[in-house]
Write a protein that holds these residues in place. Structure first.
Motif, PDB file in Angstrom:
ATOM      1  N   GLU A 294      51.323  43.142  38.270  1.00 40.47           N
ATOM      2  CA  GLU A 294      51.748  43.911  39.440  1.00 40.47           C
ATOM      3  C   GLU A 294      50.674  43.764  40.507  1.00 40.47           C
ATOM      4  O   GLU A 294      49.485  43.954  40.231  1.00 40.47           O
ATOM      5  CB  GLU A 294      51.934  45.402  39.103  1.00 40.47           C
ATOM      6  CG  GLU A 294      52.305  46.207  40.351  1.00 40.47           C
ATOM      7  CD  GLU A 294      52.585  47.692  40.085  1.00 40.47           C
ATOM      8  OE1 GLU A 294      52.397  48.156  38.948  1.00 40.47           O
ATOM      9  OE2 GLU A 294      52.994  48.376  41.047  1.00 40.47           O
ATOM     10  N   ASN A 355      55.264  45.898  45.299  1.00 40.67           N
ATOM     11  CA  ASN A 355      55.821  47.227  45.639  1.00 40.67           C
ATOM     12  C   ASN A 355      56.423  47.207  47.041  1.00 40.67           C
ATOM     13  O   ASN A 355      55.834  46.663  47.971  1.00 40.67           O
ATOM     14  CB  ASN A 355      54.706  48.279  45.613  1.00 40.67           C
ATOM     15  CG  ASN A 355      54.234  48.540  44.206  1.00 40.67           C
ATOM     16  OD1 ASN A 355      54.913  49.199  43.430  1.00 40.67           O
ATOM     17  ND2 ASN A 355      53.070  47.998  43.859  1.00 40.67           N
ATOM     18  N   GLU A 387      59.429  46.167  43.204  1.00 38.88           N
ATOM     19  CA  GLU A 387      59.425  47.539  42.679  1.00 38.88           C
ATOM     20  C   GLU A 387      59.764  48.529  43.786  1.00 38.88           C
ATOM     21  O   GLU A 387      59.130  48.522  44.839  1.00 38.88           O
ATOM     22  CB  GLU A 387      58.045  47.881  42.094  1.00 38.88           C
ATOM     23  CG  GLU A 387      57.703  47.028  40.890  1.00 38.88           C
ATOM     24  CD  GLU A 387      56.523  47.576  40.101  1.00 38.88           C
ATOM     25  OE1 GLU A 387      56.011  48.655  40.439  1.00 38.88           O
ATOM     26  OE2 GLU A 387      56.128  46.903  39.128  1.00 38.88           O
ATOM     27  N   ASP A 417      60.770  51.922  40.137  1.00 37.11           N
ATOM     28  CA  ASP A 417      59.402  52.391  39.886  1.00 37.11           C
ATOM     29  C   ASP A 417      59.366  53.915  39.724  1.00 37.11           C
ATOM     30  O   ASP A 417      60.265  54.609  40.194  1.00 37.11           O
ATOM     31  CB  ASP A 417      58.545  51.978  41.092  1.00 37.11           C
ATOM     32  CG  ASP A 417      57.075  51.866  40.752  1.00 37.11           C
ATOM     33  OD1 ASP A 417      56.701  52.182  39.613  1.00 37.11           O
ATOM     34  OD2 ASP A 417      56.306  51.444  41.628  1.00 37.11           O
ATOM     35  N   LYS A 438      60.647  51.571  35.294  1.00 36.06           N
ATOM     36  CA  LYS A 438      59.237  51.787  35.001  1.00 36.06           C
ATOM     37  C   LYS A 438      59.046  53.270  34.766  1.00 36.06           C
ATOM     38  O   LYS A 438      59.223  54.079  35.684  1.00 36.06           O
ATOM     39  CB  LYS A 438      58.395  51.356  36.199  1.00 36.06           C
ATOM     40  CG  LYS A 438      57.745  50.039  35.980  1.00 36.06           C
ATOM     41  CD  LYS A 438      56.726  49.759  37.043  1.00 36.06           C
ATOM     42  CE  LYS A 438      55.725  48.786  36.495  1.00 36.06           C
ATOM     43  NZ  LYS A 438      54.700  48.471  37.475  1.00 36.06           N
TER      44      LYS A 438
HETATM   45 CA    CA Z   1      54.607  50.025  41.310  1.00 35.90          CA
END
Ligand code: CA
Ligand code: C2E
Ligand code: CA
Length: 534
Positions: A294, A355, A387, A417, A438
């Motif tokens: 990530e 993200n 995400e 997320d 997640k």
């Molecule tokens: Ca994240």
């Protein structure tokens, strides 16, 4: 009865019923007065019409023309008073509106200045996560909820206290003669009365408020500046989590100035090349192999040093700079992953997760931007994961569904997320074409505690399996957590226990090895001070 008289009487009944219903909502004693006035004027009007058709005793006594004049001036007076009341009241809750509350605050401060009250406290209330609640319940029910909250809040106040609605989900309370201690007691009572769920359409809605408290002991600050102080304190309370209260301190003002500086520094950060990406491995819990990384943004600030996103991302989101920043992150992360795929054996199947903030996601042109970036960097679409939080998606679920569909067509992977922290709408979960969930760090962290969070993690896992989604658990810090997650059959894990976020050069050896050292050493989490907010 004559038809004119009949319709006049009918109108009278409708007007009275209508005004009574409206005025009852305003809960102001003057409403009764307006109501009586309106009824009397309408009665006079009916009598005057009746007098014109067939002389009645009242009409004969006063004279029908004069009666009509009286009726019309009575009606206009009623209208004037009615609008005076209405314009000082909030139509949704019947509480004093901003104008009236500021007027009352001015009076309260004047009493302190004249020495008639020892002090005056104001409480600035903002409903926690109201936007999320509003989005999941719908705006009509959201409005209704505000009404219920107002009712609840009133039960925690004493007779002389004054509560008003500033607008949106913000309320203000004026406490006459109160210093800090009294104001804090009231704040605690307010939290208490909101701790019980509110019943709406057969379901329990849990809500809370963040409260900022400002005290005036001399009465010489203006009403607006006291309000601003309470607002700043409220903002502080909100940063601590939900259902908190904070008392205003002058240092908060300094911090507001500091924030302005941060905003201006942020404007230049990208151009000065101060942003850097760190990468945190996402590991298969079954095999220990690295599944992907990530990309996490860091800001190498000239004076502050390495600065974390929880300090500057909220500022970037508010100013809109996040759009440019996230596009930079996307470009940089894709370029880096492509380089690794070319240079390191075994990285070909790995993903890089990026993200996306709310603003960017809902911005039109995102799909094209992603497609262009993939083309430019030559990264296969299947190597990119995006995400997004459920809160962002629920902002405009229809638009989100169609954009996610387009992104999916490109071939990128989609992750939900911080799952479990928003108001997840299961119907949308089913409709969003996502690949994985997640589990939010907070559930993983407290998994060992009450046992409740372990059950939540288990349920999310089961739900994901039913929907054929992969599950990633983030924020794994202890071997116990790792073991439980493995037992639950969670697919992937991420956390400081496995590997903390590292810069590109440091994460490279792990990627080329394809896995982490077999026994993940427990690294100390990042020091709390480095996460300190502005
Ligand atoms: Ca994240
Ligand atoms: P997130 O997406 O939930 O990212 C995970 C956060 O958890 C990261 O914090 C990561 O460093 C931290 N973390 C990972 N493992 C552990 C652990 O074991 N313990 C603890 N205590 N923390 C762990 P970070 O890097 O500070 O990022 C915070 C948030 O900032 C991210 O939360 C994400 O929402 C946002 N963010 C980070 N990079 C970007 C970006 O490029 N764009 C946008 N829009 N937001 C970003
Ligand atoms: Ca997360």
């Amino acid at each position: 009865m004559h038809p004119v008289l009949l319709s006049a009487s009918f109108l009278l009944v409708i007007a009275i019923a209508w005004s009574f219903a409206l005025l009852r909502r305003l809960r102001d004693w003057r409403a009764l007065f307006v109501f009586a006035w309106l009824a009397a004027s309408m009665l006079l009007l009916v009598l005057s019409i009746a007098g014109q058709l067939r002389p009645t005793s009242v009409a004969a006594m006063i004279g029908p023309g004069r009666l009509q004049q009286l009726a019309i001036s009575g009606l206009s007076m009623a209208a004037v008073i009615y609008f005076h009341v209405v314009f000082q009241r909030d139509a949704l809750t019947g509480l004093p509106n901003r104008a009236l509350i500021m007027h009352r605050l001015g009076n309260a401060l004047a009493r302190v200045a004249r020495g008639r009250d020892p002090a005056c406290a104001i409480l600035f209330l903002d409903v926690d996560r109201f936007k999320v609640i509003n989005d999941s319940l719908g705006h009509t029910r959201g409005d209704k909820l505000l009404g219920f909250i107002a009712e609840r809040l009133k039960t925690a106040l004493r007779k002389g206290d004054c509560i008003g609605r500033l607008g949106g989900d913000e309320f203000i309370i004026i406490l006459h003669g109160e210093h800090e201690e009294g104001a804090v007691r009231v704040a605690e009572r307010l939290h208490e009365v909101l701790a019980r769920p509110i019943q709406m359409s057969g379901r329990d809605v849990f809500t809370g408020v963040s409260i900022g408290i400002a005290i005036s002991s001399r009465g010489n600050e203006g009403a607006e500046s006291l309000l601003r102080a309470a607002d700043l304190a409220m903002y502080r309370a909100k940063l601590q989590g939900s259902s908190r209260h904070e008392i205003f301190k002058p240092s908060m003002q300094v911090n507001a100035d500091e924030r302005l500086q941060l905003e201006s520094d942020l404007q230049h950060a990208a151009k000065r090349g101060e942003f850097v990406l760190y990468y945190q491995p996402i590991v298969s819990l079954a095999t220990g192999r690295v599944h992907g990384v990530e990309a996490l943004l860091r800001w190498q600030h000239r004076e502050r040093g390495l600065t974390f996103p929880d300090v500057f991302v909220p500022v970037a989101e508010e100013t809109g700079l996040i759009v440019t920043i996230d596009l930079w992150v996307l470009e940089e992360a894709c370029t880096q992953m492509r380089r690794w795929q070319r240079e390191l054996p075994g990285v070909r199947d790995m993903l890089v997760h990026v993200n996306l903030s709310g603003r960017q996601f809902l911005r039109s042109g995102l799909v094209e931007k992603v497609a262009e970036t993939l083309k430019r960097t030559e990264l296969p679409a299947g190597s990119l994961g995006l995400e997004m939080t459920e809160t962002v998606l629920m902002d405009d679920a229809e638009l989100a569904t169609s954009m996610l569909g387009d992104l999916k067509t490109l071939g990128v992977k989609l992750q939900l997320d911080d799952f479990g922290t928003g108001y997840s709408s299961l119907s949308y979960l089913h409709r969003f074409p996502i690949d994985s969930l997640k589990i939010d760090r907070s559930f993983v962290t407290s998994m060992g505690g009450s046992g409740k969070d372990a059950r939540i993690v288990r349920s999310i896992n089961a739900l994901a399996r039913d929907l054929e989604l992969e599950v990633i658990a983030e924020g794994i810090e202890t071997t116990e957590q790792l073991e439980v997650l493995r037992r639950l059959g969670c697919h992937y894990g991420q956390g400081n226990l496995l590997c903390e976020p590292l810069d590109a050069s440091k994460v490279e050896p792990l990627l080329s090895a394809g896995g982490l050292p077999s026994e993940p050493g427990s690294r100390p989490p990042r020091p709390a001070s480095s996460r300190a907010l502005v």
